[in-house]
Design an enzyme around this catalytic site. Sequence first.
Site, short mmCIF file in Angstrom:
data_model
loop_
_atom_site.label_atom_id
_atom_site.label_comp_id
_atom_site.label_asym_id
_atom_site.label_seq_id
_atom_site.Cartn_x
_atom_site.Cartn_y
_atom_site.Cartn_z
N ASP A 33 0.83 -1.21 0.00
CA ASP A 33 0.00 0.00 0.00
C ASP A 33 0.85 1.25 0.00
O ASP A 33 0.62 2.20 -0.76
CB ASP A 33 -0.87 0.04 1.27
CG ASP A 33 -2.05 -0.87 1.14
OD1 ASP A 33 -2.21 -1.42 0.05
OD2 ASP A 33 -2.77 -1.04 2.13
N ILE A 34 1.86 1.24 0.88
CA ILE A 34 2.71 2.44 0.98
C ILE A 34 3.51 2.60 -0.31
O ILE A 34 3.67 3.71 -0.82
CB ILE A 34 3.60 2.35 2.24
CG1 ILE A 34 2.68 2.38 3.46
CG2 ILE A 34 4.61 3.49 2.30
CD1 ILE A 34 3.33 2.23 4.78
N ASP A 36 2.49 1.69 -3.29
CA ASP A 36 1.56 2.23 -4.28
C ASP A 36 1.35 3.73 -4.09
O ASP A 36 1.26 4.49 -5.04
CB ASP A 36 0.20 1.52 -4.19
CG ASP A 36 0.31 0.11 -4.76
OD1 ASP A 36 1.32 -0.19 -5.42
OD2 ASP A 36 -0.61 -0.70 -4.52
N LYS A 118 -6.92 -13.75 -0.38
CA LYS A 118 -5.73 -13.12 -0.98
C LYS A 118 -4.51 -13.72 -0.28
O LYS A 118 -4.20 -13.37 0.86
CB LYS A 118 -5.78 -11.61 -0.83
CG LYS A 118 -4.64 -10.95 -1.59
CD LYS A 118 -4.85 -9.47 -1.73
CE LYS A 118 -3.77 -8.83 -2.58
NZ LYS A 118 -2.42 -9.18 -2.26
N LYS A 293 -13.93 -10.74 -7.40
CA LYS A 293 -13.79 -10.67 -8.86
C LYS A 293 -15.17 -10.84 -9.51
O LYS A 293 -16.00 -11.59 -8.98
CB LYS A 293 -12.91 -11.82 -9.37
CG LYS A 293 -11.53 -11.85 -8.76
CD LYS A 293 -10.86 -13.20 -8.93
CE LYS A 293 -9.78 -13.36 -7.88
NZ LYS A 293 -9.17 -14.66 -7.84
N LYS A 317 -8.00 -5.49 1.72
CA LYS A 317 -6.92 -5.95 2.59
C LYS A 317 -7.32 -5.85 4.06
O LYS A 317 -8.11 -4.98 4.44
CB LYS A 317 -5.67 -5.13 2.33
CG LYS A 317 -5.06 -5.44 0.97
CD LYS A 317 -3.63 -5.06 0.99
CE LYS A 317 -2.99 -5.28 -0.35
NZ LYS A 317 -1.62 -4.78 -0.36
N CYS A 411 22.15 10.75 31.51
CA CYS A 411 22.35 10.18 30.17
C CYS A 411 23.26 8.95 30.28
O CYS A 411 24.31 9.02 30.92
CB CYS A 411 22.97 11.24 29.26
SG CYS A 411 23.48 10.58 27.68
N CYS A 414 26.79 10.03 28.44
CA CYS A 414 27.74 11.04 28.94
C CYS A 414 27.49 11.42 30.41
O CYS A 414 28.18 12.28 30.95
CB CYS A 414 27.68 12.29 28.07
SG CYS A 414 26.12 13.17 28.22
N CYS A 435 28.11 14.83 24.00
CA CYS A 435 27.63 13.50 24.41
C CYS A 435 27.98 12.51 23.29
O CYS A 435 27.52 12.66 22.16
CB CYS A 435 26.12 13.56 24.62
SG CYS A 435 25.36 11.94 24.72
S1 IVH Z 1 -6.56 -12.26 -8.75
C1 IVH Z 1 -5.22 -9.71 -12.75
N1 IVH Z 1 -6.73 -13.63 -6.56
O1 IVH Z 1 -2.20 -10.55 -5.27
C2 IVH Z 1 -4.91 -9.94 -11.33
N2 IVH Z 1 -4.70 -12.45 -6.95
O2 IVH Z 1 -1.73 -7.73 -5.03
C3 IVH Z 1 -5.74 -11.05 -10.81
N3 IVH Z 1 -3.05 -12.74 -5.16
O3 IVH Z 1 -0.59 -10.19 -8.34
C4 IVH Z 1 -5.26 -11.46 -9.52
N4 IVH Z 1 -4.23 -14.10 -3.92
O4 IVH Z 1 -0.31 -12.42 -7.12
C5 IVH Z 1 -5.95 -12.83 -7.29
N5 IVH Z 1 -7.05 -14.92 -4.70
C6 IVH Z 1 -6.28 -14.13 -5.41
C7 IVH Z 1 -4.98 -13.78 -4.99
C8 IVH Z 1 -4.23 -12.92 -5.79
C9 IVH Z 1 -3.07 -13.47 -4.05
C10 IVH Z 1 -1.93 -11.90 -5.57
C11 IVH Z 1 -1.60 -11.94 -7.03
C12 IVH Z 1 -1.62 -10.49 -7.47
C13 IVH Z 1 -1.45 -9.77 -6.17
C14 IVH Z 1 -1.97 -8.36 -6.23
#
Ligand code: IVH
Length: 590
Positions: A33-34, A36, A118, A293, A317, A411, A414, A435
């Site tokens: 995140d950081i 990005d 994830k 998705k 996340k 300290c 020193c 110091c």
């Molecule tokens: S879908 C087109 N599903 O997370 C991208 N990715 O932070 C479709 N990742 O590069 C990715 N678990 O390597 C998808 N259940 C999951 C995932 C997953 C881990 C990873 C993947 C991706 C990264 C992005």
Amino acid sequence: MTSLYNKIAKLRAQIRYHNYMYYTLDSPVISDDIYDQLCTELIQLEKIYGIKNSFNKSNKLLQQIGGKKLNIFSECIHKTPMLSLKSTNNISDIKFFKQYIKKYIDNINDIKYYCDLKIDGLAVNLLYKNGLLISASTRGDGYVGEDITRNIYVISSIPKKLIGNNIPKVIEIRGEVFIKKSDFFTLNQLAISRNKKIFSNSRNAAAGSLRQLNPDIVKQRKLMFFVYGCGAFISDKKTYSHDERLTQIKKWGFSIHRDYLVCSATKDIIKFYNKIYYNRSKLDFEIDGIVIKIDSVVLQKKIGYAEKYPRWAIAVKFFSLDVETKIIDVSFQIGRTGIITPVAHFIPVNISGVIISKASLHNISMIKKLNICINDYVTVYRAGDVIPKIRNVLINKRDKLVKKIIFPLHCSSCNSLLLHSSNHISLYCPSSFLCPAQNLQRLIYFASKFGIYIKGLGKKNIIKLINHGYLFTPIDFFMLTVDKLQSIPGIGKKLSYKIINNISYSKNVRLDQFICSLGILDVGVSISKILANYYKSINSFLDTNFFILSGIKGIGVNISHSIIKFIKNKNNIDIILKLINILNIFHISE
Ligand code: IVH
């Protein structure tokens, strides 16, 4: 405009460093995140400044500013790019995701979503032709990865030959290679017993394992693989949904984790998120969120792709988990400005894959606020998923063995009597350059990019110069000679000449840089700029008084106190006056 350009240069350098840590060493030091956020900031600033974008047209991830792969494995071009995922930390953002999709398709009411875990591992692309594993590669920059076929061959959950019906002509299987938490623990125990470096988290352990040159070692690491999708897919049998595809992929011999859900209603997605969030510690592998998705492959195509990620998917996340541990000790560290920072040491804990054993308590006021004692049980977490912090003290668990934290009077370096800072929240050592502990940090800061910037003189060499008796105060940097430098092990003739050259180059210094280099408490880069713009010369800055200072916009009472204390200190002013004689301090009005 100059400061904007400096900011861009700084951001590029930061990203280059993080690319190196991530892509080359497999040892990221910041969260995705950081990272990005840094990239987004860079894109915005480059737009404002109107200079060449660091991302190329196909948005190859900042290739020209770093991220080289170690040249151990050969390159492997993916048939379809391995993109990243747009992410959020808040499940209620699902409504914005749905609104966003509405821009591309009219009716979103009956759309099905495929939600899964994830997995926090390493993305891998497996290319099968007519059912045979042809090659395997890492994600790399999304377009070109490293060929790791030999190592993938020893992972038992990856079939070398697909079994069953409807074997496609070509398929790129995409998934994550990971190490189970229990195997990661055993791996680190073994490393400790052999006096070897431990892996800081299971993701790095998986990444490091995949880049082993010896497949026998890879085999011992017990790597696992879960499929989450596919790239190129050429088959006579058509599939219409992600779910259908993964079901088929499973039949060919792959593992797909059982925790997934295909649903339409937002409330069901949220339920799935909560179920995973609250039960994640029961899983024997690390996850860092869920992925949502669009299930229909036809709709995925219609919604399409942004530059770096598919528009049809989003990662939600998780916040870092709180973990319970016990305080063993509190130490007091002295920093550059003399401020004493209490640090809590606790029984090491694993938080989202990283072992942590200490956290800053910042200042005495925070200790009082937390009401924390040695032997107390506490909950710790990683702020922004990175920095270890103590959330709270479990007062109910407190027993007779707790000991109050005793603040030092003197300290530890020193022995000077410690004073209270003007805002009364911290203790500090007033001995400044006298110091030793503070002086070391001050000298490092003076020579750093925040100070007058002497290229080639970093922490390591400064410590050596101090130990050889060549460096006591900042003035001594300008008394160094090639002979002195050459006499130090590790600094050869060539480097000595370079350093001397860089020292004379650094004698031309901007007023704000010089003020910053002094390391006055609370006076960093931006306050130094305000002061330089106000006083315009070093002498008028040194002639100032508390009332003038506290009247300057942006300089409050506390900062004014710190400055006056610093510039009225005899030893400090002696050093400053000698530096003024050596340096060419100039000012450019902004
Ligand atoms: S879908 C087109 N599903 O997370 C991208 N990715 O932070 C479709 N990742 O590069 C990715 N678990 O390597 C998808 N259940 C999951 C995932 C997953 C881990 C990873 C993947 C991706 C990264 C992005």
